[in-house]
Scaffold this active site. Structure first.
Site, PDB file in Angstrom:
ATOM      1  N   SER A 138     -22.656 -58.181 -60.660  1.00  9.47           N
ATOM      2  CA  SER A 138     -21.733 -59.120 -60.013  1.00  9.47           C
ATOM      3  C   SER A 138     -21.333 -58.598 -58.644  1.00  9.47           C
ATOM      4  O   SER A 138     -21.266 -57.379 -58.423  1.00  9.47           O
ATOM      5  CB  SER A 138     -20.475 -59.300 -60.864  1.00  9.47           C
ATOM      6  N   TYR A 177     -12.927 -55.595 -65.548  1.00  5.05           N
ATOM      7  CA  TYR A 177     -14.241 -56.225 -65.398  1.00  5.05           C
ATOM      8  C   TYR A 177     -15.025 -55.588 -64.254  1.00  5.05           C
ATOM      9  O   TYR A 177     -16.216 -55.263 -64.386  1.00  5.05           O
ATOM     10  CB  TYR A 177     -14.039 -57.721 -65.153  1.00  5.05           C
TER      11      TYR A 177
END
Length: 245
Positions: free
Chosen positions: A139, A152
């Site tokens: 990501s 995260y």
């Protein structure tokens, strides 16, 4: 025909990756956790177009299920030659003062433990056959450092570090390990977010538009192809130039 295992392969980015790899000639093991209907729909699309695919239900965070699944994939399709680590769980926004260590473990379980378990289940066979390829789905948050997502972001950062270390360790076996880092792809879970948030994101991209799952699938397909045989330990950002600025 070689087989690709796409974890979380029945929805969103995973479904696009499954379809694209099938078009490129891979037999695709579409992993899913609970939504059998979505998985079967992807499989049906692939087979209707002349491809080969099967739906495989297992929890990527459970080692015993992973081991059983890789054996089942071998029996139903062929030995796994490509793993696309795409599966993910909830990514709640949590202010740092309210985060717990369990919040971090929840993310690390998906982005570090699951890829490790999968690799260890297939590695003896890969080394024996001198085959294998890993593509992790990371990501852009690792570069952006999004607030209230530290758990995260940290886990995705660990996935990137894992990619690079594995590339060095598995290089002698001819096994490439790379990572594709998508940008924000608005989906159903983003419905209701203010337009201003979307506009602010787009203002910081070079192209001024969002990417979609097909863009991610294209990068995965390239890294899985013979043309990328000498690429390993790399991160390819697919975010319309978001992290250029």
């Amino acid at each position: 025909m070689k087989t690709a295992l796409v974890t979380g392969g029945s929805r969103s980015i995973g479904a696009e990756i499954s379809r694209r790899l099938a078009r490129d000639g891979w037999a695709v093991a579409v992993n899913y956790h609970s939504d059998r209907e979505c998985a079967q729909s992807v499989v049906s699309e692939i087979t209707a177009a002349g491809g080969v695919a099967g739906a495989f239900r297992f929890d990527v965070t459970e080692r015993s299920q992973v081991a059983t699944a890789t054996e089942e994939i071998t029996e139903r399709l062929s030995p796994v030659d490509l793993i696309v680590n795409n599966a993910t769980g909830p990514q709640p926004f949590i202010p740092i003062e309210k985060q717990t260590w369990q919040d971090y473990l929840d993310q690390l379980t998906f982005f570090v433990k699951a890829p490790l378990d999968l690799l260890q289940c297939v590695l003896p066979d890969w080394r024996r056959r001198k085959s294998g390829c890993i593509i992790n789905i990371g990501s852009e948050v690792v570069e952006m450092g999004n607030p209230q997502l530290t758990h995260y972001v940290a886990a995705k950062g660990a996935m990137l570090a894992m990619t690079r270390s594995l590339a060095n360790e598995l290089g002698a076996d001819g096994i490439p390990v790379n990572l594709v880092a998508p940008g924000w792809i608005p989906g159903k879970r983003h419905e209701g977010l203010p337009q201003a948030m979307r506009d602010e994101y787009l203002e910081r991209t070079a192209f001024g538009h969002f990417v979609d799952g097909r863009d991610i699938a294209g990068a995965v397909a390239f890294l899985a192809s013979p043309e990328a045989k000498n690429i390993t330990g790399q991160k390819i950002s697919v975010n319309a130039g978001r992290t250029l600025l």
